[in-house]
Design a protein around this motif. Structure first.
Motif, PDB file in Angstrom:
ATOM      1  N   ALA A  86      49.813  33.417  40.606  1.00 60.57           N
ATOM      2  CA  ALA A  86      48.677  34.021  39.900  1.00 60.57           C
ATOM      3  C   ALA A  86      47.361  33.601  40.536  1.00 60.57           C
ATOM      4  CB  ALA A  86      48.710  33.624  38.426  1.00 60.57           C
ATOM      5  N   TYR A  87      47.256  32.359  40.960  1.00 63.03           N
ATOM      6  CA  TYR A  87      45.998  31.863  41.513  1.00 63.03           C
ATOM      7  C   TYR A  87      45.811  32.302  42.961  1.00 63.03           C
ATOM      8  CZ  TYR A  87      45.950  29.388  37.200  1.00 63.03           C
ATOM      9  OH  TYR A  87      45.955  29.116  35.863  1.00 63.03           O
ATOM     10  N   ILE A  88      46.912  32.452  43.676  1.00 61.86           N
ATOM     11  CA  ILE A  88      46.816  32.999  45.028  1.00 61.86           C
ATOM     12  C   ILE A  88      46.257  34.418  44.980  1.00 61.86           C
ATOM     13  CG2 ILE A  88      48.163  33.716  47.036  1.00 61.86           C
ATOM     14  CD1 ILE A  88      50.082  31.385  46.407  1.00 61.86           C
ATOM     15  N   ALA A  89      46.756  35.219  44.046  1.00 64.07           N
ATOM     16  CA  ALA A  89      46.279  36.602  43.919  1.00 64.07           C
ATOM     17  C   ALA A  89      44.869  36.671  43.371  1.00 64.07           C
ATOM     18  CB  ALA A  89      47.232  37.393  43.015  1.00 64.07           C
ATOM     19  N   SER A  90      44.472  35.667  42.581  1.00 65.85           N
ATOM     20  CA  SER A  90      43.157  35.724  41.930  1.00 65.85           C
ATOM     21  C   SER A  90      41.999  35.536  42.907  1.00 65.85           C
ATOM     22  CB  SER A  90      43.071  34.662  40.831  1.00 65.85           C
ATOM     23  OG  SER A  90      43.066  33.360  41.386  1.00 65.85           O
ATOM     24  N   VAL A  91      42.254  34.888  44.047  1.00 70.35           N
ATOM     25  CA  VAL A  91      41.149  34.639  44.990  1.00 70.35           C
ATOM     26  C   VAL A  91      40.617  35.945  45.587  1.00 70.35           C
ATOM     27  CG1 VAL A  91      40.493  33.504  47.136  1.00 70.35           C
ATOM     28  CG2 VAL A  91      41.891  32.279  45.457  1.00 70.35           C
ATOM     29  N   PRO A  92      41.454  36.788  46.231  1.00 72.99           N
ATOM     30  CA  PRO A  92      40.919  38.065  46.703  1.00 72.99           C
ATOM     31  C   PRO A  92      40.487  38.975  45.558  1.00 72.99           C
ATOM     32  CG  PRO A  92      43.300  38.004  46.984  1.00 72.99           C
ATOM     33  CD  PRO A  92      42.871  36.626  46.623  1.00 72.99           C
ATOM     34  N   ALA A  93      41.162  38.873  44.404  1.00 74.77           N
ATOM     35  CA  ALA A  93      40.757  39.691  43.257  1.00 74.77           C
ATOM     36  C   ALA A  93      39.365  39.310  42.770  1.00 74.77           C
ATOM     37  CB  ALA A  93      41.777  39.548  42.128  1.00 74.77           C
ATOM     38  N   SER A  94      38.996  38.045  42.905  1.00 70.48           N
ATOM     39  CA  SER A  94      37.654  37.613  42.503  1.00 70.48           C
ATOM     40  C   SER A  94      36.588  38.277  43.371  1.00 70.48           C
ATOM     41  CB  SER A  94      37.533  36.087  42.610  1.00 70.48           C
ATOM     42  OG  SER A  94      38.354  35.455  41.664  1.00 70.48           O
ATOM     43  N   LEU A  95      36.875  38.443  44.658  1.00 67.10           N
ATOM     44  CA  LEU A  95      35.924  39.118  45.538  1.00 67.10           C
ATOM     45  C   LEU A  95      35.755  40.575  45.114  1.00 67.10           C
ATOM     46  CD1 LEU A  95      37.129  37.683  48.977  1.00 67.10           C
ATOM     47  CD2 LEU A  95      35.194  36.912  47.591  1.00 67.10           C
ATOM     48  N   MET A  96      36.849  41.231  44.784  1.00 68.91           N
ATOM     49  CA  MET A  96      36.767  42.604  44.310  1.00 68.91           C
ATOM     50  C   MET A  96      36.007  42.685  42.990  1.00 68.91           C
ATOM     51  SD  MET A  96      37.394  45.809  44.616  1.00 68.91           S
ATOM     52  CE  MET A  96      38.577  45.906  45.970  1.00 68.91           C
ATOM     53  N   ALA A  97      36.287  41.745  42.078  1.00 67.91           N
ATOM     54  CA  ALA A  97      35.613  41.747  40.777  1.00 67.91           C
ATOM     55  C   ALA A  97      34.113  41.508  40.939  1.00 67.91           C
ATOM     56  CB  ALA A  97      36.225  40.680  39.874  1.00 67.91           C
ATOM     57  N   PHE A  98      33.739  40.607  41.835  1.00 70.86           N
ATOM     58  CA  PHE A  98      32.327  40.338  42.085  1.00 70.86           C
ATOM     59  C   PHE A  98      31.619  41.594  42.571  1.00 70.86           C
ATOM     60  CE2 PHE A  98      29.738  39.609  45.945  1.00 70.86           C
ATOM     61  CZ  PHE A  98      28.548  39.301  45.325  1.00 70.86           C
ATOM     62  N   ILE A 142      45.033  38.944  38.903  1.00 72.48           N
ATOM     63  CA  ILE A 142      43.991  39.970  38.919  1.00 72.48           C
ATOM     64  C   ILE A 142      43.270  39.996  37.577  1.00 72.48           C
ATOM     65  CG2 ILE A 142      43.556  42.443  39.128  1.00 72.48           C
ATOM     66  CD1 ILE A 142      45.974  42.595  40.991  1.00 72.48           C
ATOM     67  N   GLY A 143      44.027  39.926  36.483  1.00 75.25           N
ATOM     68  CA  GLY A 143      43.405  39.890  35.166  1.00 75.25           C
ATOM     69  C   GLY A 143      42.519  38.676  34.989  1.00 75.25           C
ATOM     70  N   MET A 144      42.971  37.510  35.470  1.00 76.71           N
ATOM     71  CA  MET A 144      42.156  36.294  35.409  1.00 76.71           C
ATOM     72  C   MET A 144      40.813  36.496  36.106  1.00 76.71           C
ATOM     73  SD  MET A 144      44.698  33.208  36.389  1.00 76.71           S
ATOM     74  CE  MET A 144      46.064  32.684  35.377  1.00 76.71           C
ATOM     75  N   ALA A 145      40.875  36.978  37.333  1.00 80.94           N
ATOM     76  CA  ALA A 145      39.665  37.124  38.139  1.00 80.94           C
ATOM     77  C   ALA A 145      38.689  38.099  37.492  1.00 80.94           C
ATOM     78  CB  ALA A 145      40.030  37.584  39.549  1.00 80.94           C
ATOM     79  N   PHE A 146      39.186  39.233  37.027  1.00 82.46           N
ATOM     80  CA  PHE A 146      38.306  40.241  36.453  1.00 82.46           C
ATOM     81  C   PHE A 146      37.719  39.767  35.128  1.00 82.46           C
ATOM     82  CE2 PHE A 146      38.994  44.483  38.678  1.00 82.46           C
ATOM     83  CZ  PHE A 146      39.393  43.885  39.860  1.00 82.46           C
ATOM     84  N   GLY A 147      38.545  39.169  34.271  1.00 90.64           N
ATOM     85  CA  GLY A 147      38.050  38.702  32.988  1.00 90.64           C
ATOM     86  C   GLY A 147      37.046  37.583  33.117  1.00 90.64           C
ATOM     87  N   ASN A 148      37.308  36.609  33.980  1.00 89.93           N
ATOM     88  CA  ASN A 148      36.395  35.475  34.133  1.00 89.93           C
ATOM     89  C   ASN A 148      35.097  35.867  34.823  1.00 89.93           C
ATOM     90  OD1 ASN A 148      37.994  33.612  32.855  1.00 89.93           O
ATOM     91  ND2 ASN A 148      38.942  32.845  34.720  1.00 89.93           N
ATOM     92  N   GLN A 149      35.142  36.894  35.651  1.00 86.94           N
ATOM     93  CA  GLN A 149      33.929  37.334  36.330  1.00 86.94           C
ATOM     94  C   GLN A 149      33.007  38.072  35.370  1.00 86.94           C
ATOM     95  OE1 GLN A 149      32.906  36.885  39.633  1.00 86.94           O
ATOM     96  NE2 GLN A 149      31.006  37.795  38.935  1.00 86.94           N
ATOM     97  N   ALA A 150      33.560  38.969  34.568  1.00 82.87           N
ATOM     98  CA  ALA A 150      32.722  39.845  33.738  1.00 82.87           C
ATOM     99  C   ALA A 150      32.475  39.302  32.336  1.00 82.87           C
ATOM    100  CB  ALA A 150      33.360  41.233  33.641  1.00 82.87           C
TER     101      ALA A 150
END
Length: 577
Positions: A86-98, A142-150
């Motif tokens: 989950a955390y490996i996927a969240s790193v690139p997803a954070s860039l997309m969410a940003f 992906i859900g982690m990254a998007f939720g924590n960003q927004a």
């Protein structure tokens, strides 16, 4: 009680804003907290699931087939990959969410984050193979990254001024409630025979996620986000509906008094995205990087705040507490119950942080929490290394370690766990607030990738030394808080920027205010008292800029040239609609 003044607005003027609780405001806060709850639920659920014998018998039958070696029984890279994927996927997803949160707004990112959680819940609960399970874990990231960003950014931008700070901390409160609920669910499903137990644990969070998905289409994007994209009339209407009053002129005026050189900054951040219809130019990327480099101090502090959330030893207890106790010799039932106890303490610590942060101050709580974490890590090393003396224990002997780890969780929650969001949001001027939140999330998630994948391996290699390893980072956290992070309690945003410019280290990397900025501060609107809030006007941020467009004026208009010396974006092209 609020931790800071309205985001980007003066504390004194913020007291004059008109607004009340409306259903749109309540719905927006509720939706964000649901995503925070889901994030916390996933933090708490994986360690308990991988600690269940029925789960390991289904996916990792070889682990329990051998001898239970103290400290090393669960040292399997594929077992750890269940959590770390989950955390490996969240790193690139954070860039997309940003990118999305600035280009298309906060609400879309909230919606996509909820969709990811719903899809992930179905994949995990119905997993028939390791590949399917890992895929579900990646979608969770992906859900982690998007939720924590927004989530935290949206809450800070739509909240009523007098409660904005408290609501930011309530995002963390939703996270720890999610952790506690996950541990309670694990404790219950751990008693279920067969495969149903772990499947329920991995799928039950789909309910809150689906509720967030259903709520998000009714939300309005935040006025700050709409203004940043040049939609001024939409922003005014959204502010009126969120506040429940047509009399929003004062607040809307302050929202438009965006950071210095705001038009040029937004052109650098938003124009010529690869997905826009305009031709993408590498020069635009260079302009964006050049602009962001001017805020390297703020972004470095945000990144380190996120990193220390993982470095001080929390991943071992958050993700692998059941495995820790079982490898020391306790029963599965006791290991899951100890995780529930720690989850309760995390809730108490978060409430204590909310009550104390404005009374004690950010820096004092950070130092107190860091010292407490350091002492508890040393105590845990002594208990496991001296008292247990390399021999296995039973449930009756584990009480001392449980107490020490619970006290550690309390100190963790009253300091870096809760205050990282508050401090990062306070030190960042409005124009980089969402970027600062992204760097905090990135720092946290990047370190979580390492620790979720390597913690059980480190525990096998270092044995009780794993606690001393974390104690060293607790000491670094104390030094970081003492010497590199300014106290932001009762300090306006302008004054925070001045503190950073006069800091013995950061002053080398902070641009000094230009003449135009000093004049802007003395103007009739910006020269008003900022009050005691820490998130006042962002006028102190660098680089320098002219006044933002007035009411009803579009950001698509040709921007005014910045004062000499301030980096500007290319002047051709317009903001995307």
């Amino acid at each position: 009680m609020g931790f800071f003044a309205p985001a980007g607005h003066g504390g004194g003027r913020g007291a004059q804003y008109v607004g009340r609780w409306t259903w749109l405001l309540c719905l927006g806060i509720f939706c964000c907290m649901l995503l925070g709850f889901n994030y916390g639920y996933d933090l708490g659920v994986t360690g308990g699931v991988t600690g269940m014998k029925t789960f390991r018998a289904y996916f990792f039958p070889d682990i329990d087939g051998g001898v239970n070696t103290m400290w090393c029984h669960f040292s399997d890279p594929y077992l750890q990959l269940v959590t770390s994927t989950a955390y490996i996927a969240s790193v690139p997803a954070s860039l997309m969410a940003f990118w999305l949160v600035g280009w298309r707004g906060r609400v879309l990112v909230l919606f996509l984050g909820g969709c990811a959680y719903v899809f992930a819940a179905g994949l995990q609960a119905g997993s028939q193979s390791l590949a399917m399970l890992y895929a579900g874990r990646a979608v969770v990231g992906i859900g982690m990254a998007f939720g924590n960003q927004a989530g935290p950014v949206y809450m800070s931008e739509v909240a009523l001024p007098r409660i904005r700070g408290s609501l930011i901390s309530f995002y963390q409160f939703a996270v720890v409630i999610g952790i506690l609920v996950a541990q309670l669910v694990n404790y219950g499903t751990g008693k279920v025979h067969g495969q149903a137990g772990w499947r329920i644990s991995l799928g039950v969070f789909g309910g809150p996620a689906l509720l967030a998905v259903l709520c998000s289409p009714f939300l309005l994007d935040s006025p700050d986000s709409l203004v940043s994209r040049g939609k001024l009339e939409d922003a005014r209407r959204a502010l009126q509906r969120i506040r429940g009053s047509p009399d929003v002129d004062l607040e809307f005026e302050d929202i438009q008094k965006d950071p210095l050189c705001s038009q040029e900054h937004k052109r650098a951040m938003l124009a010529r995205h690869p997905s826009s219809r305009q031709k993408f130019e590498l020069s635009q990327v260079w302009a964006t990087l050049k602009w962001a480099w001017g805020y390297r101090v703020h972004l470095a502090i945000c990144f380190m705040l996120g990193a220390f959330r993982a470095l001080t030893g929390n991943p071992l207890l958050l993700f692998y507490a059941p495995e820790l106790f079982q490898t020391l010799g306790t029963s599965q039932n006791y290991s899951l119950l100890s995780a529930v106890t720690q989850g309760c303490v995390k809730v108490v610590g978060t409430v204590a942080a909310i009550l104390l942060v404005d009374r004690v101050g950010r820096k004092k709580l950070q130092l107190l929490g860091g010292a407490g974490q350091l002492l508890m890590q040393v105590a845990a090393a002594l208990i496991t290394g001296v008292w247990f003396d390399g021999s296995g224990i039973d449930d009756s002997d584990a009480w001392a370690l449980t107490v020490v780890l619970c006290v550690f969780e309390f100190f963790f929650e009253i300091s870096i766990a809760t205050l990282s969001w508050v401090i990062a949001t306070e030190i960042c001027p409005l124009e980089i607030r969402s970027i600062g939140a992204g760097f905090l999330v990135m720092g946290d998630l990047m370190l979580q990738v390492f620790f979720t994948q390597m913690t059980l391996t480190l525990m096998c290699a270092l044995r009780y030394g794993v606690f001393l390893f974390s104690a060293g980072f607790c000491l670094l956290f104390i030094l970081f808080s003492l010497f590199l992070v300014p106290e932001t309690k009762g300090v306006s945003s302008d004054e925070i920027q001045d503190l950073l410019r006069s800091h013995w280290l950061w002053k080398r990397h902070m641009a000094q205010p230009l003449a135009g900025e000093a004049e802007a501060k003395l103007g009739p609107a910006d020269g008003m008292d900022n009050g005691s809030g820490s998130m006042g006007s962002s006028g102190g941020a660098e680089p320098e800029a002219p006044a933002s467009p007035g009411k009803g004026q579009s950001l698509h208009a040709s921007p005014t040239v910045c004062t000499a010396g301030a980096p500007t974006a290319p002047q051709d092209g317009a903001l995307p609609a």
